[in-house]
Write a protein that holds these residues in place. Structure first.
Motif, short mmCIF file in Angstrom:
data_model
loop_
_atom_site.label_atom_id
_atom_site.label_comp_id
_atom_site.label_asym_id
_atom_site.label_seq_id
_atom_site.Cartn_x
_atom_site.Cartn_y
_atom_site.Cartn_z
N THR A 262 0.85 -1.19 0.00
CA THR A 262 0.00 0.00 0.00
C THR A 262 0.88 1.24 0.00
OG1 THR A 262 -1.78 -1.14 1.19
CG2 THR A 262 -1.79 1.26 1.24
N TRP A 263 0.55 2.17 -0.88
CA TRP A 263 1.35 3.39 -1.05
C TRP A 263 0.50 4.63 -0.82
CZ3 TRP A 263 6.50 4.02 -3.09
CH2 TRP A 263 7.18 2.80 -3.29
N ILE A 264 1.11 5.60 -0.14
CA ILE A 264 0.55 6.95 -0.03
C ILE A 264 1.24 7.81 -1.08
CG2 ILE A 264 0.29 9.00 1.42
CD1 ILE A 264 -1.38 6.70 2.42
N ILE A 265 0.47 8.55 -1.86
CA ILE A 265 1.03 9.41 -2.89
C ILE A 265 0.55 10.84 -2.61
CG2 ILE A 265 1.13 9.89 -5.37
CD1 ILE A 265 0.47 6.85 -5.72
N ASN B 71 3.50 2.40 8.60
CA ASN B 71 4.37 1.40 7.96
C ASN B 71 3.98 1.13 6.51
OD1 ASN B 71 6.02 0.86 10.31
ND2 ASN B 71 4.27 -0.25 11.16
N LEU B 72 3.62 2.21 5.82
CA LEU B 72 3.27 2.13 4.40
C LEU B 72 4.38 2.76 3.58
CD1 LEU B 72 -0.45 3.32 4.62
CD2 LEU B 72 0.43 0.99 4.84
N HIS B 73 4.38 2.49 2.30
CA HIS B 73 5.32 3.15 1.40
C HIS B 73 4.77 4.51 0.99
CE1 HIS B 73 7.99 -0.28 0.94
NE2 HIS B 73 6.94 -1.05 0.79
N CYS B 74 5.68 5.37 0.53
CA CYS B 74 5.25 6.70 0.11
C CYS B 74 5.99 7.15 -1.14
CB CYS B 74 5.51 7.72 1.22
SG CYS B 74 4.98 9.39 0.79
N ASP C 16 9.92 6.90 0.04
CA ASP C 16 10.53 5.81 -0.73
C ASP C 16 10.93 6.27 -2.12
OD1 ASP C 16 10.03 3.17 0.95
OD2 ASP C 16 8.25 4.42 1.14
N ILE C 17 10.07 7.06 -2.73
CA ILE C 17 10.33 7.61 -4.06
C ILE C 17 9.96 9.09 -4.03
CG2 ILE C 17 9.72 7.53 -6.52
CD1 ILE C 17 9.00 4.59 -6.16
N PHE D 264 3.78 2.12 -12.31
CA PHE D 264 3.40 0.95 -11.52
C PHE D 264 4.56 -0.02 -11.38
CE2 PHE D 264 1.21 -3.23 -11.04
CZ PHE D 264 0.74 -3.00 -9.76
N ASN D 265 5.31 -0.23 -12.45
CA ASN D 265 6.46 -1.13 -12.37
C ASN D 265 7.50 -0.60 -11.39
OD1 ASN D 265 5.56 -3.10 -14.13
ND2 ASN D 265 6.39 -2.06 -15.93
N ARG D 266 7.66 0.71 -11.37
CA ARG D 266 8.63 1.32 -10.45
C ARG D 266 8.22 1.07 -8.99
NH1 ARG D 266 10.80 7.59 -10.80
NH2 ARG D 266 12.31 7.46 -9.10
N ILE D 267 6.95 1.21 -8.70
CA ILE D 267 6.45 0.95 -7.36
C ILE D 267 6.56 -0.54 -7.02
CG2 ILE D 267 4.30 0.78 -6.04
CD1 ILE D 267 3.60 3.55 -6.96
N ARG D 268 6.12 -1.37 -7.94
CA ARG D 268 6.12 -2.82 -7.69
C ARG D 268 7.53 -3.34 -7.46
NH1 ARG D 268 3.64 -6.20 -12.42
NH2 ARG D 268 5.54 -5.43 -13.41
N HIS D 269 8.47 -2.90 -8.28
CA HIS D 269 9.83 -3.40 -8.17
C HIS D 269 10.61 -2.77 -7.02
CE1 HIS D 269 9.46 -4.51 -12.68
NE2 HIS D 269 9.10 -5.52 -11.91
N HIS D 270 10.07 -1.67 -6.48
CA HIS D 270 10.74 -1.04 -5.34
C HIS D 270 10.82 -1.97 -4.15
CE1 HIS D 270 12.05 2.31 -2.79
NE2 HIS D 270 11.24 1.81 -1.87
#
Length: 237
Positions: free
Chosen positions: A177-180, A194-197, A216-217, A229-235
């Protein structure tokens, strides 16, 4: 399970991330507040970025020495007046502007397998709907958590995750799960849960300030994203 087959939930902020209100929401907000409290400073210099709407009302009134007047009923009345007037103002050339890259990105993500969209925003639900409808983005966000769910932004992501799970009939983990968003509070609420951002410097917060929060990014615009999406998934692969 292969990580590439997991469900990803992307929770977007609105103001400064998806759209620019061209300063109109701030103008409308102070117009409404000053109508009730005419001796308040027309702009006390409070940073509104990333705050929930109820927290903004509380801070602005507190800055003017109106602590005793602050209660949930008053906050609700002010925000109701605010959204009603905002709905009138967001017409024609005053409509919010969709930020560069956003429309095409959302369309791509909506068609991406295992990718689901939602909101985590400080706007109350009525205000969020007005902004998204006025900018043509409402169709991308069937679920979310809002400022009237909790005055504390860090409370919102778990609620958004539960609502997304119920709506999409899928399961989502913190790992996927990502917060943007465009403010330091977006990054902090991701860390707190404890989520990605993914932070985007398209709003009022400077790139260096966002960088200091260690998302994270970090990008300067959602227009920059290549293979989002690939950038997030592969992160996290």
């Amino acid at each position: 399970m292969d990580k590439d087959n997991r469900n990803f939930l992307l929770l977007f902020d609105i103001d400064g991330t998806l759209i620019s209100g061209k300063g109109i929401p701030k103008q409308v907000f102070y117009e409404v507040v000053l109508n009730r409290f005419p001796y308040l400073s027309p702009d006390p210099g409070i940073d509104l970025s990333g705050q929930t709407d109820p927290a903004i009302v509380r801070q602005v009134l507190h800055s003017g020495g109106y602590e005793l007047e602050i209660n949930y009923e008053l906050i609700g009345e002010i925000l109701n007046d605010f959204t009603s007037l905002l709905n009138e103002r967001f017409r024609g050339e005053n409509s919010p502007v969709v930020l560069p890259g956003v429309q095409s990105l959302l369309e791509t993500l909506r068609q991406t397998e295992n990718c689901y969209l939602g909101l985590v925003t400080g706007n109350i639900k009525k205000g969020a709907r007005i902004k998204l409808k006025s900018s043509g983005l409402m169709e991308y966000f069937p679920v979310g958590a809002f400022g009237d769910d909790s005055e504390i932004r860090n409370d919102l992501p778990p609620l958004a995750m539960r609502r997304a799970a119920a709506y999409y009939r899928q399961s989502f983990t913190p790992q996927n799960t990502w917060i943007i968003g465009d403010s330091i509070y977006d990054v902090r609420c991701a860390h707190a849960n404890n989520l990605h951002c993914l932070a985007v410097a398209s709003g009022r917060t400077a790139h260096r300030q966002l960088e200091a929060e260690k998302p994270d990014i970090l990008v300067r615009s959602l227009e920059e994203i290549d293979g989002f999406f690939n950038r997030i998934r592969h992160h996290i692969s």
